[in-house]
Design a protein around this motif. Structure first.
Motif, PDB file in Angstrom:
ATOM      1  N   GLY A   1       0.801  -1.266   0.029  1.00  0.00           N
ATOM      2  CA  GLY A   1      -0.150  -0.054  -0.108  1.00  0.00           C
ATOM      3  C   GLY A   1       0.729   1.320  -0.073  1.00  0.00           C
ATOM      4  O   GLY A   1       0.314   2.304   0.140  1.00  0.00           O
ATOM      5  N   THR A   2       2.162   1.119  -0.375  1.00  0.00           N
ATOM      6  CA  THR A   2       3.168   2.463   0.009  1.00  0.00           C
ATOM      7  C   THR A   2       3.426   2.831  -1.567  1.00  0.00           C
ATOM      8  O   THR A   2       3.602   2.090  -2.448  1.00  0.00           O
ATOM      9  CB  THR A   2       4.390   1.754   0.443  1.00  0.00           C
ATOM     10  OG1 THR A   2       4.020   1.415   1.847  1.00  0.00           O
ATOM     11  CG2 THR A   2       5.303   3.213   0.735  1.00  0.00           C
ATOM     12  N   PRO A   3       3.236   4.163  -1.799  1.00  0.00           N
ATOM     13  CA  PRO A   3       3.529   4.755  -3.141  1.00  0.00           C
ATOM     14  C   PRO A   3       5.113   4.610  -3.505  1.00  0.00           C
ATOM     15  O   PRO A   3       5.844   4.813  -2.577  1.00  0.00           O
ATOM     16  CB  PRO A   3       3.078   6.148  -3.323  1.00  0.00           C
ATOM     17  CG  PRO A   3       2.925   6.465  -1.632  1.00  0.00           C
ATOM     18  CD  PRO A   3       2.688   5.189  -0.918  1.00  0.00           C
ATOM     19  N   VAL A   4       5.451   4.527  -4.669  1.00  0.00           N
ATOM     20  CA  VAL A   4       6.674   4.309  -5.038  1.00  0.00           C
ATOM     21  C   VAL A   4       6.970   5.658  -5.837  1.00  0.00           C
ATOM     22  O   VAL A   4       6.240   6.147  -6.931  1.00  0.00           O
ATOM     23  CB  VAL A   4       7.043   3.186  -6.083  1.00  0.00           C
ATOM     24  CG1 VAL A   4       8.285   3.011  -6.555  1.00  0.00           C
ATOM     25  CG2 VAL A   4       6.738   1.779  -5.082  1.00  0.00           C
ATOM     26  N   ILE A   5       8.379   6.181  -5.704  1.00  0.00           N
ATOM     27  CA  ILE A   5       8.814   6.987  -6.513  1.00  0.00           C
ATOM     28  C   ILE A   5      10.159   6.310  -7.395  1.00  0.00           C
ATOM     29  O   ILE A   5      11.026   5.946  -6.624  1.00  0.00           O
ATOM     30  CB  ILE A   5       9.274   8.360  -5.785  1.00  0.00           C
ATOM     31  CG1 ILE A   5       8.300   9.166  -5.493  1.00  0.00           C
ATOM     32  CG2 ILE A   5      10.034   9.231  -6.798  1.00  0.00           C
ATOM     33  CD1 ILE A   5       8.650  10.434  -4.657  1.00  0.00           C
ATOM     34  N   THR A   6      10.245   6.326  -8.533  1.00  0.00           N
ATOM     35  CA  THR A   6      11.297   5.728  -9.195  1.00  0.00           C
ATOM     36  C   THR A   6      11.689   6.262 -10.346  1.00  0.00           C
ATOM     37  O   THR A   6      10.968   7.340 -11.008  1.00  0.00           O
ATOM     38  CB  THR A   6      10.972   4.165  -9.560  1.00  0.00           C
ATOM     39  OG1 THR A   6      12.225   3.379  -9.940  1.00  0.00           O
ATOM     40  CG2 THR A   6      10.004   4.143 -10.714  1.00  0.00           C
ATOM     41  N   TYR A   7      12.870   6.157 -10.964  1.00  0.00           N
ATOM     42  CA  TYR A   7      13.355   6.788 -12.303  1.00  0.00           C
ATOM     43  C   TYR A   7      12.696   5.939 -13.676  1.00  0.00           C
ATOM     44  O   TYR A   7      12.605   4.913 -13.287  1.00  0.00           O
ATOM     45  CB  TYR A   7      14.906   6.897 -12.296  1.00  0.00           C
ATOM     46  CG  TYR A   7      15.456   7.972 -11.083  1.00  0.00           C
ATOM     47  CD1 TYR A   7      14.675   8.952 -10.855  1.00  0.00           C
ATOM     48  CD2 TYR A   7      16.611   7.568 -10.558  1.00  0.00           C
ATOM     49  CE1 TYR A   7      15.395   9.726  -9.971  1.00  0.00           C
ATOM     50  CE2 TYR A   7      17.257   8.382  -9.671  1.00  0.00           C
ATOM     51  CZ  TYR A   7      16.574   9.514  -9.159  1.00  0.00           C
ATOM     52  OH  TYR A   7      17.191  10.441  -8.421  1.00  0.00           O
TER      53      TYR A   7
ATOM     54  N   THR B   1      14.021   4.491 -15.883  1.00  0.00           N
ATOM     55  CA  THR B   1      15.182   3.673 -16.267  1.00  0.00           C
ATOM     56  C   THR B   1      14.933   1.997 -16.384  1.00  0.00           C
ATOM     57  O   THR B   1      14.131   1.605 -15.635  1.00  0.00           O
ATOM     58  CB  THR B   1      16.614   3.833 -15.352  1.00  0.00           C
ATOM     59  OG1 THR B   1      16.065   3.529 -14.036  1.00  0.00           O
ATOM     60  CG2 THR B   1      16.868   5.253 -15.433  1.00  0.00           C
ATOM     61  N   GLY B   2      15.716   1.636 -17.264  1.00  0.00           N
ATOM     62  CA  GLY B   2      15.213   0.294 -17.539  1.00  0.00           C
ATOM     63  C   GLY B   2      13.735  -0.092 -17.455  1.00  0.00           C
ATOM     64  O   GLY B   2      12.956   0.538 -18.035  1.00  0.00           O
ATOM     65  N   GLY B   3      13.289  -1.196 -16.938  1.00  0.00           N
ATOM     66  CA  GLY B   3      11.870  -1.648 -16.797  1.00  0.00           C
ATOM     67  C   GLY B   3      11.307  -1.068 -15.643  1.00  0.00           C
ATOM     68  O   GLY B   3      10.135  -1.413 -15.226  1.00  0.00           O
ATOM     69  N   CYS B   4      11.657  -0.002 -14.968  1.00  0.00           N
ATOM     70  CA  CYS B   4      11.184   0.328 -13.735  1.00  0.00           C
ATOM     71  C   CYS B   4       9.785   0.807 -13.943  1.00  0.00           C
ATOM     72  O   CYS B   4       8.820   0.588 -13.044  1.00  0.00           O
ATOM     73  CB  CYS B   4      11.940   1.605 -13.092  1.00  0.00           C
ATOM     74  SG  CYS B   4      13.575   0.969 -12.417  1.00  0.00           S
ATOM     75  N   ALA B   5       9.548   1.662 -15.007  1.00  0.00           N
ATOM     76  CA  ALA B   5       8.088   2.281 -15.254  1.00  0.00           C
ATOM     77  C   ALA B   5       7.035   1.112 -15.457  1.00  0.00           C
ATOM     78  O   ALA B   5       5.834   1.494 -14.979  1.00  0.00           O
ATOM     79  CB  ALA B   5       8.292   3.047 -16.518  1.00  0.00           C
ATOM     80  N   GLU B   6       7.477   0.066 -15.612  1.00  0.00           N
ATOM     81  CA  GLU B   6       6.421  -1.213 -16.000  1.00  0.00           C
ATOM     82  C   GLU B   6       6.259  -1.719 -14.549  1.00  0.00           C
ATOM     83  O   GLU B   6       5.408  -2.596 -14.456  1.00  0.00           O
ATOM     84  CB  GLU B   6       6.951  -2.258 -16.836  1.00  0.00           C
ATOM     85  CG  GLU B   6       7.436  -1.819 -17.992  1.00  0.00           C
ATOM     86  CD  GLU B   6       7.966  -2.815 -19.006  1.00  0.00           C
ATOM     87  OE1 GLU B   6       7.573  -4.000 -19.135  1.00  0.00           O
ATOM     88  OE2 GLU B   6       9.042  -2.570 -19.493  1.00  0.00           O
ATOM     89  N   THR B   7       6.689  -1.305 -13.514  1.00  0.00           N
ATOM     90  CA  THR B   7       6.609  -1.872 -12.033  1.00  0.00           C
ATOM     91  C   THR B   7       5.628  -1.038 -11.305  1.00  0.00           C
ATOM     92  O   THR B   7       5.305  -1.558 -10.248  1.00  0.00           O
ATOM     93  CB  THR B   7       7.825  -2.174 -11.312  1.00  0.00           C
ATOM     94  OG1 THR B   7       8.513  -0.841 -11.060  1.00  0.00           O
ATOM     95  CG2 THR B   7       8.933  -3.018 -12.041  1.00  0.00           C
ATOM     96  N   VAL B   8       5.237  -0.056 -11.536  1.00  0.00           N
ATOM     97  CA  VAL B   8       4.370   1.017 -10.616  1.00  0.00           C
ATOM     98  C   VAL B   8       3.066   1.134 -11.159  1.00  0.00           C
ATOM     99  O   VAL B   8       3.243   1.052 -12.540  1.00  0.00           O
ATOM    100  CB  VAL B   8       5.001   2.188 -10.353  1.00  0.00           C
ATOM    101  CG1 VAL B   8       6.260   1.717  -9.944  1.00  0.00           C
ATOM    102  CG2 VAL B   8       5.431   3.045 -11.721  1.00  0.00           C
TER     103      VAL B   8
ATOM    104  N   LEU C   1       9.858   9.486 -12.382  1.00  0.00           N
ATOM    105  CA  LEU C   1      10.475  10.368 -12.837  1.00  0.00           C
ATOM    106  C   LEU C   1      11.609  10.403 -13.745  1.00  0.00           C
ATOM    107  O   LEU C   1      12.383   9.309 -13.854  1.00  0.00           O
ATOM    108  CB  LEU C   1      11.122  11.240 -11.384  1.00  0.00           C
ATOM    109  CG  LEU C   1       9.914  11.581 -10.238  1.00  0.00           C
ATOM    110  CD1 LEU C   1      10.729  11.974  -9.162  1.00  0.00           C
ATOM    111  CD2 LEU C   1       9.052  12.690 -10.912  1.00  0.00           C
ATOM    112  N   CYS C   2      12.141  11.385 -14.244  1.00  0.00           N
ATOM    113  CA  CYS C   2      13.368  11.427 -15.207  1.00  0.00           C
ATOM    114  C   CYS C   2      14.555  11.162 -14.001  1.00  0.00           C
ATOM    115  O   CYS C   2      14.569  11.830 -12.987  1.00  0.00           O
ATOM    116  CB  CYS C   2      13.579  12.522 -16.118  1.00  0.00           C
ATOM    117  SG  CYS C   2      12.348  12.560 -17.391  1.00  0.00           S
ATOM    118  N   ALA C   3      15.470  10.573 -14.472  1.00  0.00           N
ATOM    119  CA  ALA C   3      16.823  10.212 -13.635  1.00  0.00           C
ATOM    120  C   ALA C   3      17.490  11.797 -13.525  1.00  0.00           C
ATOM    121  O   ALA C   3      17.531  12.384 -14.355  1.00  0.00           O
ATOM    122  CB  ALA C   3      17.747   9.503 -14.295  1.00  0.00           C
ATOM    123  N   GLY C   4      17.735  12.122 -12.229  1.00  0.00           N
ATOM    124  CA  GLY C   4      18.471  13.324 -11.943  1.00  0.00           C
ATOM    125  C   GLY C   4      17.144  14.536 -11.774  1.00  0.00           C
ATOM    126  O   GLY C   4      17.536  15.559 -11.272  1.00  0.00           O
ATOM    127  N   ALA C   5      15.724  13.945 -11.587  1.00  0.00           N
ATOM    128  CA  ALA C   5      14.820  14.930 -11.398  1.00  0.00           C
ATOM    129  C   ALA C   5      14.808  15.425 -10.075  1.00  0.00           C
ATOM    130  O   ALA C   5      15.718  14.881  -8.843  1.00  0.00           O
ATOM    131  CB  ALA C   5      13.529  14.413 -11.614  1.00  0.00           C
TER     132      ALA C   5
END
Length: 355
Positions: A310-316, A318-325, A334-338
């Motif tokens: 139940g915890t929100p995620v902030i991730t970059y 990169t790779g397949g990260c966007a597919e996990t949230v 977010l974009c890396a370095g944001a």
């Protein structure tokens, strides 16, 4: 792998699993085939000749004898690197046997001349043929020779020796699927199967973690990795701690080494590891946000675990990260370095307003 094995066995399938390191043999159907001496020697040789995956002949011969006895209809491969198997011998057996082959790729090692990931250094040599590897000292480390060109050529020969009609590649992310389609493995069918987590364990779980670590009502930012490296974003957490007011925020990192714990800023809370998955689920559930600043990853399950609790995620992105949230509405890519600090401050303000 073991979870899949248990599911197959429960369905009446005669299933066997084999691994090379860290865990002892459990039964005739769950075996460690490699020896400690074997993988230590393999690792030592690879550090000299940069030929990870081309040693361990004795241990691999033992595994192949077991496969001869079983005569499997399907062989499902996972990681074939880690200093415990000889890929020439293994794929020679697979190419000559009648079995179907399923191969789940958990990183990019299968189609590079050395590294399991290359996004961090921006290297594309793997598309045409590796040489002068910029990550020769990274896993699998080599301190003497650079055999990346030879490795790339040998992997192309070895891994494409199984007929296309008998091998299917499986990737946990569409991102990795796209890379495979640019590699010398592109002739094989590819299926995308996202990793999952055990939701009987990873779910909203009560915990006294805040009380034990005197976090109180501060906004808790959690990071989990094993091991922690710069590529996993350890430096991003240190920078974040410098930007946020300690009286309002608590940064908690799980999975740190002893050396990292000693050098961690005093206003951050660090843990080596948790005693159980249930305890980790409690920590996930306690956090206000899970931050995963990895700069190269295939399909990080820590994001899945956090959202399952139940915890929100902030991730970059990169790779397949966007597919996990996406399971939790407040999760953000977010974009890396944001400017993560500004984003977290906005999240905290929203929480205060809701309260």
């Amino acid at each position: 792998m073991r979870s899949l094995h248990k599911s197959l066995a429960a369905c009446g399938v005669d299933s066997y699993i084999f691994w090379g390191r860290r865990h002892e043999t459990i039964s005739g159907h769950e075996q460690c085939f490699a020896t400690r001496c074997g993988y230590l020697l393999h690792g030592a040789m690879a550090r000299l000749d940069d030929r990870a995956g081309f040693h361990s002949k004795y241990d691999t011969a033992r595994l192949l004898r077991l496969l001869d006895e079983i005569d499997p209809d399907v062989v499902h491969l996972h990681n074939v690197h880690g200093y415990y198997i000889n890929i020439e011998m293994l794929f020679g057996w697979l190419a000559s046997h009648r079995c179907q082959v399923r191969w789940t790729l958990h990183d990019c090692w299968a189609f590079t001349g050395h590294c399991p990931h290359f996004q961090y250094v921006g290297c594309n040599k793997w598309t045409k043929g590796c040489s002068r590897c910029p990550q020769r000292h990274g896993y699998p480390s080599s301190y003497l020779l650079d055999s990346s060109r030879r490795n790339w050529e040998d992997k192309r020969r070895v891994f494409t020796s199984v007929p296309a009609g008998r091998m299917t590649l499986i990737t946990p992310s569409h991102w990795l699927e796209g890379l495979v389609r640019q590699s010398f493995l592109k002739k094989y069918p590819i299926e995308v199967r996202h990793n999952t987590v055990d939701r009987s364990i990873f779910k909203p779980t009560p915990s006294d973690f805040r009380e034990r670590y005197d976090i109180g009502d501060r906004f808790m930012i959690l990071g989990v990795s094993s091991p922690w490296t710069e590529r996993k974003g350890l430096g991003d957490f240190v920078q974040l701690s410098e930007k946020l007011e300690i009286e309002n925020y608590a940064i908690v990192l799980v999975g740190l080494s002893k050396g990292q714990l000693k050098s961690l800023p005093k206003d951050m809370i660090g843990l080596k590891h948790t005693d159980s998955a249930q305890e980790l689920a409690g920590i996930y559930s306690t956090a206000d946000v899970f931050f995963n600043p990895t700069v190269e990853d295939n399909y990080p399950t820590v994001n899945l675990e956090a959202e399952a609790c139940g915890t929100p995620v902030i991730t970059y992105d990169t790779g397949g990260c966007a597919e996990t949230v996406g399971a939790v509405r407040s999760s953000t890519v977010l974009c890396a370095g944001a400017d993560v600090a500004t984003h977290i401050e906005a999240m905290r303000e929203q929480c205060i307003v809701r309260l």
